[in-house]
Write a protein that holds these residues in place. Structure first.
Motif, short mmCIF file in Angstrom:
data_model
loop_
_atom_site.label_atom_id
_atom_site.label_comp_id
_atom_site.label_asym_id
_atom_site.label_seq_id
_atom_site.Cartn_x
_atom_site.Cartn_y
_atom_site.Cartn_z
N UNK A 13 1.10 -1.17 0.09
CA UNK A 13 0.08 -0.16 0.09
C UNK A 13 0.86 1.44 -0.03
N UNK A 14 1.79 1.28 0.66
CA UNK A 14 2.94 2.32 0.72
C UNK A 14 3.36 2.60 -0.65
N UNK A 15 3.75 1.53 -1.29
CA UNK A 15 4.38 1.53 -2.57
C UNK A 15 3.61 2.23 -3.59
N UNK A 50 8.42 6.94 5.07
CA UNK A 50 8.09 7.80 4.02
C UNK A 50 9.18 7.87 2.84
N UNK A 51 10.37 7.34 3.05
CA UNK A 51 11.30 7.08 1.85
C UNK A 51 11.32 5.54 1.53
N UNK A 52 10.45 4.77 1.86
CA UNK A 52 10.57 3.51 1.42
C UNK A 52 10.26 3.26 0.10
N UNK A 53 11.06 2.74 -0.90
CA UNK A 53 10.63 2.53 -2.25
C UNK A 53 11.70 2.89 -3.14
N UNK A 54 12.88 3.54 -2.57
CA UNK A 54 13.87 3.91 -3.61
C UNK A 54 14.42 3.34 -4.74
N UNK A 77 7.65 9.21 -10.82
CA UNK A 77 7.17 9.07 -9.58
C UNK A 77 7.59 9.41 -8.21
N UNK A 78 8.84 8.72 -7.99
CA UNK A 78 9.66 8.79 -7.13
C UNK A 78 10.25 10.16 -6.95
N UNK A 79 10.79 10.69 -7.98
CA UNK A 79 11.55 11.95 -8.03
C UNK A 79 10.57 12.97 -7.57
N UNK A 80 9.21 12.96 -7.98
CA UNK A 80 8.27 13.86 -7.89
C UNK A 80 7.73 14.07 -6.51
#
Length: 223
Positions: A13-15, A50-54, A77-80
């Motif tokens: 869900x976080x991702x 908050x920063x999981x998924x880099x 998506x991640x950079x935005x």
């Protein structure tokens, strides 16, 4: 087993929240399966999610080597998402830049590392920005197109709003010089007459756009 399933579902869900356009592009079932697989092999190593998924864009690149738009879409998506939490630094405005008018060289053209710290530059090989915008506008998503010439995308925060823009290779080359720490004046000296700055008149249009879009920083104690 119930705990593990619930934990992995929460990470998925976080991702899905962090990679919202990628989730819509892939479809929720396919995205959820890949997100759970990612959670199994790369669990979070910090208390905050908050920063999981880099590393999720690289995870998709390994799973789908023939679909480069997936990695690029996830990276966008991640950079935005992450540029929103970047350093709170004031942007150089056109009005502040005019403070040096009348001098042989405006002072801000000599500032080292003039890019706003939220700026991220990425090379792209597909029409990922068009795909992202179509998903965001709930319009028909275009077919994947591979660029024949090198392009890049710049992601940054203007005020409180993340932005992105596709760049041609020459503008991207100039911005990378600034990102490396060079001043605008030093970058001009280094690139004048090259593919990075083939026409000096182009620099004027770039500077106007960068000032309007907040890509340059107001350095502390300077105006």
């Amino acid at each position: 087993g119930i705990y593990h399933n619930a934990y992995r579902a929460r990470l998925a869900e976080v991702l899905a929240e962090s990679f919202s356009k990628t989730n819509l592009y892939m479809g929720s079932d396919a995205f959820n399966n890949d997100a759970i697989a990612f959670a199994v092999c790369q669990p979070p190593m910090a208390r905050s999610l908050s920063l999981y998924g880099a590393n999720f864009p690289a995870h998709l690149a390994a799973l789908y080597p023939d679909n480069p738009e997936l990695r690029e879409l996830a990276q966008l998506d991640w950079d935005l998402r992450t540029c929103f939490d970047g350093p709170d630094v004031a942007a150089l405005t056109a009005e502040a830049a005019q403070a040096g008018a009348g001098k042989p060289v405006a002072p801000w053209l000599k500032w080292q590392a003039p890019l706003h710290p939220s700026v991220v530059l990425r090379a792209i090989g597909t029409n990922v920005t068009q795909i992202w915008r179509a998903i965001d506008a709930d319009e028909e998503v275009p077919e994947v197109h591979l660029h024949t010439k090198s392009k890049s995308v710049a992601v940054w925060r203007k005020g409180l709003q993340p932005h992105f823009q596709t760049l041609d290779s020459d503008q991207a080359t100039f911005l990378r010089c600034l990102q490396s720490g060079q001043s605008i004046e030093e970058a001009v000296d280094a690139l004048a007459g090259s593919d990075g700055l083939p026409d000096p008149q182009r620099l004027g249009s770039w500077l106007q756009a960068w000032l309007a879009d907040g890509l340059l920083r107001l350095q502390s104690g300077k105006a």
